[in-house]
Enzyme design. Structure first.
Site, PDB file in Angstrom:
ATOM      1  N   LYS A  13       0.824  -1.214   0.000  1.00  0.00           N
ATOM      2  CA  LYS A  13       0.000   0.000   0.000  1.00  0.00           C
ATOM      3  C   LYS A  13       0.859   1.266   0.000  1.00  0.00           C
ATOM      4  CE  LYS A  13      -2.271  -0.742   3.874  1.00  0.00           C
ATOM      5  NZ  LYS A  13      -1.718  -2.022   4.324  1.00  0.00           N
ATOM      6  N   ARG A  88      -9.107   0.881   9.016  1.00  0.00           N
ATOM      7  CA  ARG A  88      -8.724  -0.514   9.226  1.00  0.00           C
ATOM      8  C   ARG A  88      -9.805  -1.284   9.967  1.00  0.00           C
ATOM      9  NH1 ARG A  88      -2.718   0.494   9.032  1.00  0.00           N
ATOM     10  NH2 ARG A  88      -1.664  -1.493   9.108  1.00  0.00           N
ATOM     11  N   ARG A 123      11.745  -7.603   5.186  1.00  0.00           N
ATOM     12  CA  ARG A 123      11.756  -6.144   4.999  1.00  0.00           C
ATOM     13  C   ARG A 123      12.733  -5.482   5.963  1.00  0.00           C
ATOM     14  NH1 ARG A 123       6.306  -2.569   5.052  1.00  0.00           N
ATOM     15  NH2 ARG A 123       6.095  -3.267   7.208  1.00  0.00           N
ATOM     16  N   ARG A 156      11.730  -3.450  11.455  1.00  0.00           N
ATOM     17  CA  ARG A 156      10.695  -2.931  12.344  1.00  0.00           C
ATOM     18  C   ARG A 156      10.344  -4.010  13.349  1.00  0.00           C
ATOM     19  NH1 ARG A 156       6.054  -0.354   8.467  1.00  0.00           N
ATOM     20  NH2 ARG A 156       4.772  -1.398  10.023  1.00  0.00           N
ATOM     21  N   ARG A 167      -0.569  -9.673  12.960  1.00  0.00           N
ATOM     22  CA  ARG A 167      -1.102  -8.574  12.142  1.00  0.00           C
ATOM     23  C   ARG A 167      -1.995  -9.120  11.031  1.00  0.00           C
ATOM     24  NH1 ARG A 167       4.179  -5.753  10.308  1.00  0.00           N
ATOM     25  NH2 ARG A 167       2.885  -4.165   9.327  1.00  0.00           N
TER      26      ARG A 167
HETATM   27  P1  AMP Z   1       1.354   0.351   9.056  1.00  0.00           P
HETATM   28  O1  AMP Z   1       2.630   1.097   8.894  1.00  0.00           O
HETATM   29  O2  AMP Z   1       0.225   0.942   8.214  1.00  0.00           O
HETATM   30  O3  AMP Z   1       1.496  -1.125   8.876  1.00  0.00           O
HETATM   31  O4  AMP Z   1       0.882   0.584  10.579  1.00  0.00           O
HETATM   32  C1  AMP Z   1       1.685   0.141  11.644  1.00  0.00           C
HETATM   33  C2  AMP Z   1       0.871   0.012  12.917  1.00  0.00           C
HETATM   34  O5  AMP Z   1       0.282   1.266  13.258  1.00  0.00           O
HETATM   35  C3  AMP Z   1      -0.293  -0.960  12.851  1.00  0.00           C
HETATM   36  O6  AMP Z   1       0.105  -2.294  13.064  1.00  0.00           O
HETATM   37  C4  AMP Z   1      -1.156  -0.413  13.998  1.00  0.00           C
HETATM   38  O7  AMP Z   1      -0.611  -0.760  15.263  1.00  0.00           O
HETATM   39  C5  AMP Z   1      -0.994   1.084  13.834  1.00  0.00           C
HETATM   40  N1  AMP Z   1      -2.011   1.633  12.905  1.00  0.00           N
HETATM   41  C6  AMP Z   1      -1.793   2.275  11.717  1.00  0.00           C
HETATM   42  N2  AMP Z   1      -2.949   2.634  11.145  1.00  0.00           N
HETATM   43  C7  AMP Z   1      -3.937   2.218  11.972  1.00  0.00           C
HETATM   44  C8  AMP Z   1      -5.361   2.266  11.933  1.00  0.00           C
HETATM   45  N3  AMP Z   1      -6.016   2.829  10.913  1.00  0.00           N
HETATM   46  N4  AMP Z   1      -6.042   1.707  12.969  1.00  0.00           N
HETATM   47  C9  AMP Z   1      -5.407   1.142  14.014  1.00  0.00           C
HETATM   48  N5  AMP Z   1      -4.083   1.041  14.108  1.00  0.00           N
HETATM   49  C10 AMP Z   1      -3.331   1.576  13.100  1.00  0.00           C
END
Ligand code: AMP
Length: 210
Positions: A13, A88, A123, A156, A167
């Site tokens: 994404k 999400r 990654r 990460r 996840r």
């Molecule tokens: P990402 O970089 O988009 O994979 O986001 C990393 C982490 O941030 C996720 O695993 C969640 O812990 C938190 N996070 C990001 N966006 C959201 C969202 N829309 N709702 C809830 N948690 C989020």
């Protein structure tokens, strides 16, 4: 154009959103990046989110909805935006609707779980600029060092195998129902994200322009 990119963690994404953002000249809004930035600057919101994020859990809806409300109020969103990683959950999508935000299209990037696990466990990201790399498919010129800014490449915390599986489970139970939500609104376009980055970009752009 107001767009949402849906897809499992690791479906690409972020990369797709960056390309669309540049081509359509609209901001890419990534809740994950906003939270990581808050964490780096040590804000209260960042500290609250840390334990959820490190464990691969979702940050509570009210926190991310607050983040998005503030961000969408910025002038740079006037001509459109692309949401990457938000919504999400169904309550997050409902909150967008309740805010009166009109979404034109939702692009869902589909990648099977086995491929996601390989992509995320390999990654690495630059600690300084965030540029992504992969231990097999996207190596830096010098091991462990970012080509762009010479920052150190790190894994990460949430890219460790158990956390990735966590996840993915959360994605299937909490986020995947959004496909039906937006399908019912006639806004969903599905893109196959298994190909190369360029192949997926071509499919995504075609879906955006359709
Ligand atoms: P990402 O970089 O988009 O994979 O986001 C990393 C982490 O941030 C996720 O695993 C969640 O812990 C938190 N996070 C990001 N966006 C959201 C969202 N829309 N709702 C809830 N948690 C989020």
């Amino acid at each position: 154009m107001n767009l949402i990119l849906l897809g499992a963690p690791g479906a690409g994404k972020g990369t797709q959103a960056a390309v669309i953002s540049e081509r359509l000249n609209i901001p890419q809004i990534s809740t994950g990046n906003i939270i990581r930035e808050a964490l780096r600057s040590g804000t209260e919101m960042g500290l609250k989110a840390k334990s959820f994020m490190d464990a691969g859990q979702l940050v509570p809806d009210e926190v991310v909805i607050g983040i998005i409300k503030d961000r969408l109020a910025n002038d740079d969103c006037e001509n459109g935006f692309i949401l990457d990683g938000f919504p999400r959950t169904i309550p997050q999508a409902e909150a967008l609707d309740e805010m009166g935000v009109v979404i034109n299209k939702v692009i869902d990037i589909e990648v099977p779980d086995e491929i996601i696990i390989n992509r995320l466990s390999g990654r690495r990201v630059c600690e300084k600029c965030g540029r992504p790399y992969h231990t097999e498919s996207l190596k830096p010129k010098v091991d462990g060092i970012c080509d762009d800014c010479t920052g150190a490449l790190i894994q990460r915390k949430d890219d460790q195998i158990d956390t990735i599986k966590n996840r993915l489970n959360i994605y299937h139970s909490e986020t995947e129902p959004l496909k039906d939500y937006y399908e019912a609104q006639g806004k969903l376009a599905v893109v196959d994200g298994q190909g190369t980055v360029d192949e997926t970009i071509a499919l995504t752009m075609a879906a955006v322009e359709a």
